[in-house]
Design a protein around this motif. Structure first.
Motif, PDB file in Angstrom:
ATOM      1  N   VAL A  32      48.490  41.803  42.011  1.00  0.00           N
ATOM      2  CA  VAL A  32      48.683  43.262  42.035  1.00  0.00           C
ATOM      3  C   VAL A  32      47.341  43.979  42.030  1.00  0.00           C
ATOM      4  CG1 VAL A  32      49.594  45.215  40.716  1.00  0.00           C
ATOM      5  CG2 VAL A  32      50.971  43.130  40.971  1.00  0.00           C
ATOM      6  N   LYS A  33      46.420  43.490  41.217  1.00  0.00           N
ATOM      7  CA  LYS A  33      45.093  44.108  41.168  1.00  0.00           C
ATOM      8  C   LYS A  33      44.364  43.962  42.496  1.00  0.00           C
ATOM      9  CE  LYS A  33      44.447  43.544  36.187  1.00  0.00           C
ATOM     10  NZ  LYS A  33      43.627  42.922  35.106  1.00  0.00           N
ATOM     11  N   ILE A  34      44.467  42.795  43.111  1.00  0.00           N
ATOM     12  CA  ILE A  34      43.812  42.574  44.404  1.00  0.00           C
ATOM     13  C   ILE A  34      44.416  43.486  45.463  1.00  0.00           C
ATOM     14  CG2 ILE A  34      43.480  40.883  46.242  1.00  0.00           C
ATOM     15  CD1 ILE A  34      43.240  38.733  44.100  1.00  0.00           C
ATOM     16  N   ALA A  35      45.708  43.673  45.431  1.00  0.00           N
ATOM     17  CA  ALA A  35      46.345  44.573  46.397  1.00  0.00           C
ATOM     18  C   ALA A  35      45.849  46.007  46.201  1.00  0.00           C
ATOM     19  CB  ALA A  35      47.866  44.502  46.243  1.00  0.00           C
ATOM     20  N   SER A  36      45.671  46.438  44.935  1.00  0.00           N
ATOM     21  CA  SER A  36      45.154  47.772  44.672  1.00  0.00           C
ATOM     22  C   SER A  36      43.719  47.925  45.175  1.00  0.00           C
ATOM     23  CB  SER A  36      45.229  48.061  43.170  1.00  0.00           C
ATOM     24  OG  SER A  36      44.680  49.328  42.876  1.00  0.00           O
ATOM     25  N   ASN A  38      42.369  46.260  47.636  1.00  0.00           N
ATOM     26  CA  ASN A  38      42.407  46.291  49.108  1.00  0.00           C
ATOM     27  C   ASN A  38      42.753  47.685  49.619  1.00  0.00           C
ATOM     28  OD1 ASN A  38      41.754  43.578  49.403  1.00  0.00           O
ATOM     29  ND2 ASN A  38      43.901  42.917  49.315  1.00  0.00           N
ATOM     30  N   ALA A  39      43.684  48.351  48.941  1.00  0.00           N
ATOM     31  CA  ALA A  39      44.022  49.715  49.345  1.00  0.00           C
ATOM     32  C   ALA A  39      42.827  50.647  49.153  1.00  0.00           C
ATOM     33  CB  ALA A  39      45.225  50.191  48.530  1.00  0.00           C
ATOM     34  N   GLU A  40      42.079  50.455  48.048  1.00  0.00           N
ATOM     35  CA  GLU A  40      40.894  51.283  47.809  1.00  0.00           C
ATOM     36  C   GLU A  40      39.814  51.031  48.863  1.00  0.00           C
ATOM     37  OE1 GLU A  40      37.774  52.273  44.126  1.00  0.00           O
ATOM     38  OE2 GLU A  40      39.393  50.786  43.888  1.00  0.00           O
ATOM     39  N   LEU A  41      39.614  49.772  49.217  1.00  0.00           N
ATOM     40  CA  LEU A  41      38.629  49.460  50.258  1.00  0.00           C
ATOM     41  C   LEU A  41      39.034  50.039  51.601  1.00  0.00           C
ATOM     42  CD1 LEU A  41      37.806  45.700  49.428  1.00  0.00           C
ATOM     43  CD2 LEU A  41      36.278  47.670  49.216  1.00  0.00           C
ATOM     44  N   GLN A  42      40.329  50.041  51.889  1.00  0.00           N
ATOM     45  CA  GLN A  42      40.808  50.627  53.146  1.00  0.00           C
ATOM     46  C   GLN A  42      40.507  52.113  53.196  1.00  0.00           C
ATOM     47  OE1 GLN A  42      42.094  48.846  55.612  1.00  0.00           O
ATOM     48  NE2 GLN A  42      42.259  50.648  56.918  1.00  0.00           N
ATOM     49  N   THR A  43      40.610  52.774  52.045  1.00  0.00           N
ATOM     50  CA  THR A  43      40.294  54.213  51.992  1.00  0.00           C
ATOM     51  C   THR A  43      38.804  54.449  52.243  1.00  0.00           C
ATOM     52  OG1 THR A  43      42.104  54.542  50.420  1.00  0.00           O
ATOM     53  CG2 THR A  43      40.417  56.265  50.554  1.00  0.00           C
ATOM     54  N   TYR A  44      37.943  53.650  51.617  1.00  0.00           N
ATOM     55  CA  TYR A  44      36.503  53.790  51.830  1.00  0.00           C
ATOM     56  C   TYR A  44      36.133  53.535  53.284  1.00  0.00           C
ATOM     57  CZ  TYR A  44      35.778  53.941  46.747  1.00  0.00           C
ATOM     58  OH  TYR A  44      35.787  54.301  45.418  1.00  0.00           O
ATOM     59  N   LYS A  66      30.766  47.532  45.532  1.00  0.00           N
ATOM     60  CA  LYS A  66      31.146  47.177  44.162  1.00  0.00           C
ATOM     61  C   LYS A  66      32.625  46.801  44.084  1.00  0.00           C
ATOM     62  CE  LYS A  66      27.606  49.973  41.860  1.00  0.00           C
ATOM     63  NZ  LYS A  66      27.338  51.110  40.936  1.00  0.00           N
ATOM     64  N   VAL A  67      33.463  47.548  44.794  1.00  0.00           N
ATOM     65  CA  VAL A  67      34.901  47.233  44.807  1.00  0.00           C
ATOM     66  C   VAL A  67      35.138  45.872  45.455  1.00  0.00           C
ATOM     67  CG1 VAL A  67      37.142  47.966  45.705  1.00  0.00           C
ATOM     68  CG2 VAL A  67      35.564  49.658  44.766  1.00  0.00           C
ATOM     69  N   LEU A  68      34.403  45.590  46.525  1.00  0.00           N
ATOM     70  CA  LEU A  68      34.544  44.311  47.206  1.00  0.00           C
ATOM     71  C   LEU A  68      34.121  43.152  46.299  1.00  0.00           C
ATOM     72  CD1 LEU A  68      35.206  42.775  49.795  1.00  0.00           C
ATOM     73  CD2 LEU A  68      32.849  43.192  50.556  1.00  0.00           C
ATOM     74  N   GLN A  69      33.036  43.399  45.519  1.00  0.00           N
ATOM     75  CA  GLN A  69      32.594  42.364  44.579  1.00  0.00           C
ATOM     76  C   GLN A  69      33.653  42.110  43.505  1.00  0.00           C
ATOM     77  OE1 GLN A  69      28.861  43.328  42.714  1.00  0.00           O
ATOM     78  NE2 GLN A  69      28.662  41.308  41.723  1.00  0.00           N
ATOM     79  N   ARG A  70      34.285  43.182  43.047  1.00  0.00           N
ATOM     80  CA  ARG A  70      35.337  43.023  42.052  1.00  0.00           C
ATOM     81  C   ARG A  70      36.536  42.263  42.632  1.00  0.00           C
ATOM     82  NH1 ARG A  70      35.867  48.011  40.822  1.00  0.00           N
ATOM     83  NH2 ARG A  70      37.932  48.498  41.664  1.00  0.00           N
ATOM     84  N   ARG A  71      36.829  42.502  43.888  1.00  0.00           N
ATOM     85  CA  ARG A  71      37.942  41.775  44.514  1.00  0.00           C
ATOM     86  C   ARG A  71      37.651  40.281  44.593  1.00  0.00           C
ATOM     87  NH1 ARG A  71      39.648  42.500  50.773  1.00  0.00           N
ATOM     88  NH2 ARG A  71      37.794  41.172  50.967  1.00  0.00           N
ATOM     89  N   ARG A  72      36.389  39.926  44.913  1.00  0.00           N
ATOM     90  CA  ARG A  72      36.034  38.518  44.966  1.00  0.00           C
ATOM     91  C   ARG A  72      36.189  37.851  43.592  1.00  0.00           C
ATOM     92  NH1 ARG A  72      30.613  38.293  48.819  1.00  0.00           N
ATOM     93  NH2 ARG A  72      31.662  38.905  50.778  1.00  0.00           N
ATOM     94  N   GLN A  73      35.865  38.565  42.542  1.00  0.00           N
ATOM     95  CA  GLN A  73      36.032  38.007  41.200  1.00  0.00           C
ATOM     96  C   GLN A  73      37.507  37.739  40.888  1.00  0.00           C
ATOM     97  OE1 GLN A  73      34.133  40.852  38.633  1.00  0.00           O
ATOM     98  NE2 GLN A  73      32.039  40.196  39.175  1.00  0.00           N
TER      99      GLN A  73
END
Length: 215
Positions: A32-36, A38-44, A66-73
Motif C-alpha cells: 500500500v505504501k509503495i502504491a502511494s 508511485n502515485a506521488e511520483l506520477q504527480t511530480y 527523495k520519494v524514489l529513494q523511499r520507494r526503493r527502501q
C-alpha cells in the motif's frame, strides 16, 4: 515481582502458519505504501513535464528523487519479507511431509501388529490337510461322474444279417400268436389240408394249389 503481581498469562505458541500470516499482512501494508509513493511520483513527473528548466523544476526534482529513494527502501523491505515467507513455507511443507510420513509409519505399525495377531491364529498344517482332503474328494467326485456317465451302447461288431433273421422270426411268432398262420410243412401245406383227403377227390391236391388256397 512474579510473586507479587503474578506472571503474565502464556498464550498459545506461535506456529509457522500464524507467522506466515503476520508477514503476509506486513507485506500488504508495504504494498500500500509503495502504491502511494508511485502515485506521488506520477504527480511530480506530470508537473516537471510542464515546467521549464529553472530553480523551481530543480527543487521539484529533488523531492521526486527523495520519494524514489523511499520507494526503493520499501521495495527492499518487501523483498526481505517475501524471502522470509518463502523460507517458512518451505519449512511448513517439510513439517507437513514429516507429519504425513509419521502417520503412515504409525498406520503400518498398527497393521503389522494386527497381521501378526491374525496370522498367529492360522494353522498352516491344518490348512494343508484340508487342501489334501478337498483334492481327494474332488477325485472321488470325478470318478463317480465318469461311472454315471458311462454309456450302454450296442457293440460296433453286431452282424446285421443276424439281426434281420431274428426280426423275421419275431414277426412269424407274432403271426402264430394271432392265429393268422399255422405251421407249414416242407411243401408249404397246412396240416388241416395235408392229413385227410375227401373220398370224392381222386387225387391229392398239389402243394402249390394248396398254398394258394391257404393264402
Amino acid at each position: 515481582m512474579n510473586r507479587i503481581f503474578g506472571s503474565a498469562p502464556k498464550g498459545p505458541k506461535p506456529t509457522l502458519n500464524s507467522a506466515i500470516g503476520n508477514i503476509d499482512t506486513r507485506i500488504s501494508t508495504v504494498d500500500v505504501k509503495i502504491a502511494s509513493i508511485n502515485a506521488e511520483l506520477q504527480t511530480y513527473q506530470t508537473k516537471m513535464a510542464k515546467m521549464r528548466e529553472g530553480p523551481g523544476k530543480s527543487a521539484l526534482k529533488q523531492k521526486a528523487l527523495k520519494v524514489l529513494q523511499r520507494r526503493r527502501q520499501y521495495e527492499a523491505q518487501r523483498d526481505q519479507l517475501q524471502s522470509q515467507v518463502w523460507n517458512m513455507e518451505q519449512a511448513q511443507t517439510l513439517q507437513d511431509n514429516l507429519a504425513g510420513v509419521m502417520t503412515t509409519v504409525d498406520a503400518m505399525k498398527t497393521t503389522q501388529r494386527e497381521l501378526r495377531r491374525q496370522y498367529g491364529k492360522v494353522d498352516l498344517d491344518r490348512i494343508e490337510r484340508m487342501q489334501d482332503e478337498m483334492a481327494d474328494l474332488l477325485d472321488v467326485g470325478n470318478e463317480i461322474q465318469e461311472t454315471l456317465s458311462r454309456g450302454y451302447e450296442v457293440p460296433d461288431d453286431v452282424d446285421e444279417a443276424e439281426l434281420d433273421a431274428e426280426l423275421e422270426m419275431l414277426g412269424a411268432e407274432m403271426l402264430e400268436a394271432d392265429g393268422l398262420a399255422g405251421p407249414l410243412d416242407a411243401g408249404g401245406v397246412p396240416d388241416f389240408m395235408r392229413d385227410e383227403v375227401p373220398d370224392f377227390v381222386d387225387e391229392p391236391p398239389e402243394a402249390s394249389k394248396v398254398q394258394e388256397a391257404a393264402r
